[in-house]
Structure formats: structure tokens, C-alpha cells
Design an enzyme around this catalytic site. Structure first.
Site, short mmCIF file in Angstrom:
data_model
loop_
_atom_site.label_atom_id
_atom_site.label_comp_id
_atom_site.label_asym_id
_atom_site.label_seq_id
_atom_site.Cartn_x
_atom_site.Cartn_y
_atom_site.Cartn_z
N GLY A 87 0.86 -1.18 0.00
CA GLY A 87 0.00 0.00 0.00
C GLY A 87 0.89 1.23 0.00
N ILE A 134 2.69 2.88 2.41
CA ILE A 134 4.01 2.82 3.05
C ILE A 134 4.89 1.78 2.34
CG2 ILE A 134 5.26 2.41 5.21
CD1 ILE A 134 2.67 3.31 6.68
N THR A 151 7.26 -2.74 10.54
CA THR A 151 6.92 -1.40 11.06
C THR A 151 5.40 -1.23 11.07
OG1 THR A 151 7.11 -0.46 8.84
CG2 THR A 151 9.04 -0.24 10.27
N ARG A 166 2.40 -3.59 12.61
CA ARG A 166 1.86 -3.84 13.95
C ARG A 166 2.52 -5.09 14.52
NH1 ARG A 166 0.51 0.70 13.95
NH2 ARG A 166 -1.59 1.58 14.16
N GLU A 186 3.24 -3.49 23.55
CA GLU A 186 3.98 -2.23 23.59
C GLU A 186 3.61 -1.53 24.88
OE1 GLU A 186 3.33 0.01 19.98
OE2 GLU A 186 4.22 -1.55 18.76
N HIS A 205 8.22 2.16 18.44
CA HIS A 205 7.08 2.65 17.64
C HIS A 205 7.24 4.14 17.30
CE1 HIS A 205 2.60 1.66 16.73
NE2 HIS A 205 3.04 2.60 15.90
#
Ligand code: NAD
Ligand code: DGY
Length: 323
Positions: free
Chosen positions: A153, A155, A234, A236, A265, A284
Site C-alpha cells: 500500500g 508505506i 513497522t 503492527r 507495547e 514505535h
């Protein structure tokens, strides 16, 4: 009109909201709100601008009066979209403006794993940098290698551009749908998930977290990858299985890993991934540049402004509420 914001956001976005005449309240404590606290704060609000909060069914049903929810992120896996849609609450996100910065982070992690940068940095701190050894501390060169993108997509395309431009990497990808524009622009080749695993020198994950992608990179997937491969995530943390990743690295099924996202996280300080060679972990910070965070806060504010005017959000994630 009142807007509750779950974190301090950049002045750029804040200004748009204030200039529109809204009363704004920001949560300034350095912790997430509990669901109960969020429900309480939102009783006063007409709109919610949310960063990093879980917006579950309990919260949404208790806050059905909200005219709009704007996320300060492109990912919306932390929102019960089905419930928001049923309650006719428009939810907006921040696509596009963070693609370059997040791809930069993926590139940084790929390079850091390839050259063992984080681990070598620690040897300086521990006083283990002694002499120049021609046969030690050797990393990997990526020139001419194959980049496998999982989720081509916005990114993913930016990451592919960087890797193709910098190292002339061949780009292959696996996606829910073919991305014909990227095929033309980047010469990217669509492959099955199995071929992506088998052929890639670097796999970079850029899908949303969904029931289909959760746990996709597990023991079985790592077993099919090249023993020289680098795994970068990068997107999830739940898309890879952390225990399986640690085992794959220990058993040398793959060569290295770069993670901006983990599960949970924050990652606990004693996590073995933090001290393993060929591994780079960041907290993150994919989109964390001044320019990008300003732009994200502006898009979030634009979503709020449209929602409070009763207009269609510029970046809706549940556009079906308008049909
Ligand atoms: N680390 C960070 O700070 C950071 C920053 C921004 C975004 N993200 C994450 O990156 C994700 C991607 O962002 P984007 O803007 O590129 O989104 P995007 O929607 O433009 O791209 C995601 C791609 O994944 C594909 N996809 C979805 N489900 C799939 C599946 N089951 N199998 C294969 N492909 C699938 C989609 O078709 C799409 O092409 C976000 O959802 C978010 O979770 C992380
Ligand atoms: O999805 C995003 O935009 C980032 O991960 C920040 O949450």
C-alpha cells in the site's frame, strides 16, 4: 463545540481546532486513560481526537453522542469500527502524510539489522570495542538483493522506492489485491505468500493488523524464509509471533530482524530481542518526525472540523455510514 484529545498534539493541529472556534481539552498525563476515564471525559465532548487509545464497544456505546472520532494515526485496529459504524459515528484517520517517514524507519531498521548496528553500538558502551578485526563484525550488503513487501500500500510503496533507488533491489510483493500502479512504476512482481517467503532477502511488513494478518509471520513462515533473510516489521507487532521470531533467530532460520512495533507495547526491558545480534528494535517511532507529526495532527483536525460541521470526513475509515 467541545473536543477532547487523548494526548498533547502538535500546535499545527491544535491551532486549526481553536481557529474553528472549538473548545479543546487535552489529556496531559503521561499514561493512557482507562475506558471509564475516557467515557467520563467524553461526556463533555462533541468530538474525540484519539491517539493510541483502545476505543472498544463499551466506550463507543457509552459515547454514542460523539459526532466524530478522529484518530491521530493511519492504523485503526484499536477501534471497534463495526460498533462505531452501527452507531453512525464517523471515524477518520491520517493516511498518506506519514508514508515517507514510516518507510524511512523501515529502511533504517533494515540497514541496522544488515550491518548489526544496534548490537555493535552496545559493544562500545560495554567497553568491548578493542581492535580492528578483518574477519569479525561482518554484515550483509543489500545491493541487487530481493525485497519482499507484505502489503504493498502507501508505506510499502515508499519502502520499495527507497530500496530500489538505493540498492537496485528487485521488488516482489504479496497483497490482498494486485497493485498495478506499483507494478508499472517499480517493476514490482506479485507473488504468492509462500514465494514471498522463499525468494526475499528482506521481508518488510506493511499491512494493517486484521484477523487475516494477525500472527501471519509464525514458525511456519520463518521456516520457509532464507537463512540469510532479514525480517522487518513497522506495521503492527501482532502480525508476527514474537516467540517464534526469537526461536527463528536463535536457530538461525533467518539472519536478522528490525522491529518498530512489538506485542505488547511497550516491550519489556529484559526482552531477549534487545540484546540479540542482527536485531534492531525501536519504540514505535515510525512516523515520529516534526513534519509528519504536524501533518498528521492537521489531518486529524480536518476530520474533526468536517465531522462537527456535519460534513463527510476528508479521510473516513467507515465511509459506509454515508450511504
Ligand atoms: N510504525 C508506525 O509508526 C506506523 C506508521 C504508520 C502506519 N503503520 C502501520 O502500517 C499499516 C499500513 O499503512 P499504509 O498507510 O501503508 O496502509 P495502506 O492501506 O495504504 O496499505 C496496506 C496494504 O496492505 C494490504 N493488505 C491488507 N490486508 C492484507 C492481507 N490480509 N494480505 C495482504 N495484503 C493485505 C492492503 O491491500 C494495502 O495494499 C497501517 O495499517 C499501520 O498499522 C505503522
Ligand atoms: O498507524 C499509525 O499511524 C502509527 O502506528 C501510529 O499509531
Amino acid at each position: 463545540m467541545n473536543v477532547f484529545i487523548t494526548r498533547v498534539i502538535p500546535e499545527a493541529g491544535l491551532k486549526l481546532l481553536k481557529d474553528a472556534g472549538f473548545t479543546v481539552k487535552q489529556w496531559t498525563e503521561k499514561r493512557k486513560l482507562s475506558t471509564e476515564e475516557l467515557i467520563e471525559e467524553c461526556k463533555w465532548a462533541d468530538a474525540l481526537l484519539s491517539a493510541g487509545q483502545q476505543l472498544n464497544r463499551e466506550f463507543l456505546e457509552a459515547s454514542a453522542h460523539l459526532k466524530v472520532i478522529a484518530l491521530n494515526s493511519v492504523g485503526y485496529d484499536n477501534v471497534d469500527i463495526e460498533t462505531a459504524t452501527r452507531l453512525k459515528i464517523p471515524v477518520g484517520n491520517t493516511p498518506g502524510v506519514l508514508s515517507g517517514a514510516t518507510a524511512d524507519t523501515a529502511f533504517l531498521l533494515m540497514m541496522s539489522a544488515a550491518r548489526n548496528a544496534f548490537f555493535m553500538h552496545k559493544t562500545i558502551i560495554s567497553g568491548d570495542w578493542d581492535f580492528f578485526e578483518p574477519t569479525a563484525n561482518l554484515g550483509k550488503e543489500l545491493t541487487g538483493g530481493t525485497l519482499g513487501i507484505f502489503g504493498l500500500g502507501k508505506i510499502g510503496v515508499e519502502m520499495a522506492k527507497r530500496c530500489k533507488g538505493a540498492f537496485g533491489m528487485k521488488v516482489i510483493y504479496h497483497n490482498r489485491n494486485r497493485n498495478e500502479d506499483a507494478e508499472k512504476e517499480l517493476g514490482a512482481t506479485y507473488v504468492s505468500f509462500e514465494e514471498l517467503l522463499k525468494q526475499s532477502d528482506v521481508i518488510s511488513v506493511h499491512t494493517a493488523l486484521t484477523p487475516e494478518t494477525e500472527g501471519k509471520f509464525n514458525a511456519e513462515a520463518f521456516r520457509q524464509m532464507k537463512s540469510s533473510a532479514i525480517f522487518v516489521n513497522t506495521a503492527r507487532g501482532k502480525i508476527h509471533n514474537e516467540e517464534d521470531l526469537i526461536s527463528a533467530l536463535n536457530e538461525k532460520l533467518i539472519w536478522g530482524a528490525g522491529l518498530d512495533v512489538t506485542n505488547p507495547e511497550p516491550m519489556k526491558p529484559g526482552n531477549p530481542l534487545l540484546t540479540m545480534p542482527h536485531v534492531a528494535v525501536l519504540p514505535h517511532i515510525g512516523s515520529a518526525t516534526e513534519t509528519t507529526r504536524d501533518a498528521m495532527s492537521k489531518l486529524a483536525a480536518e476530520n474533526i472540523i468536517a465531522g462537527l460541521k456535519g460534513e463527510r470526513l476528508p479521510f473516513p475509515v467507515n465511509p459506509e455510514i454515508y450511504s
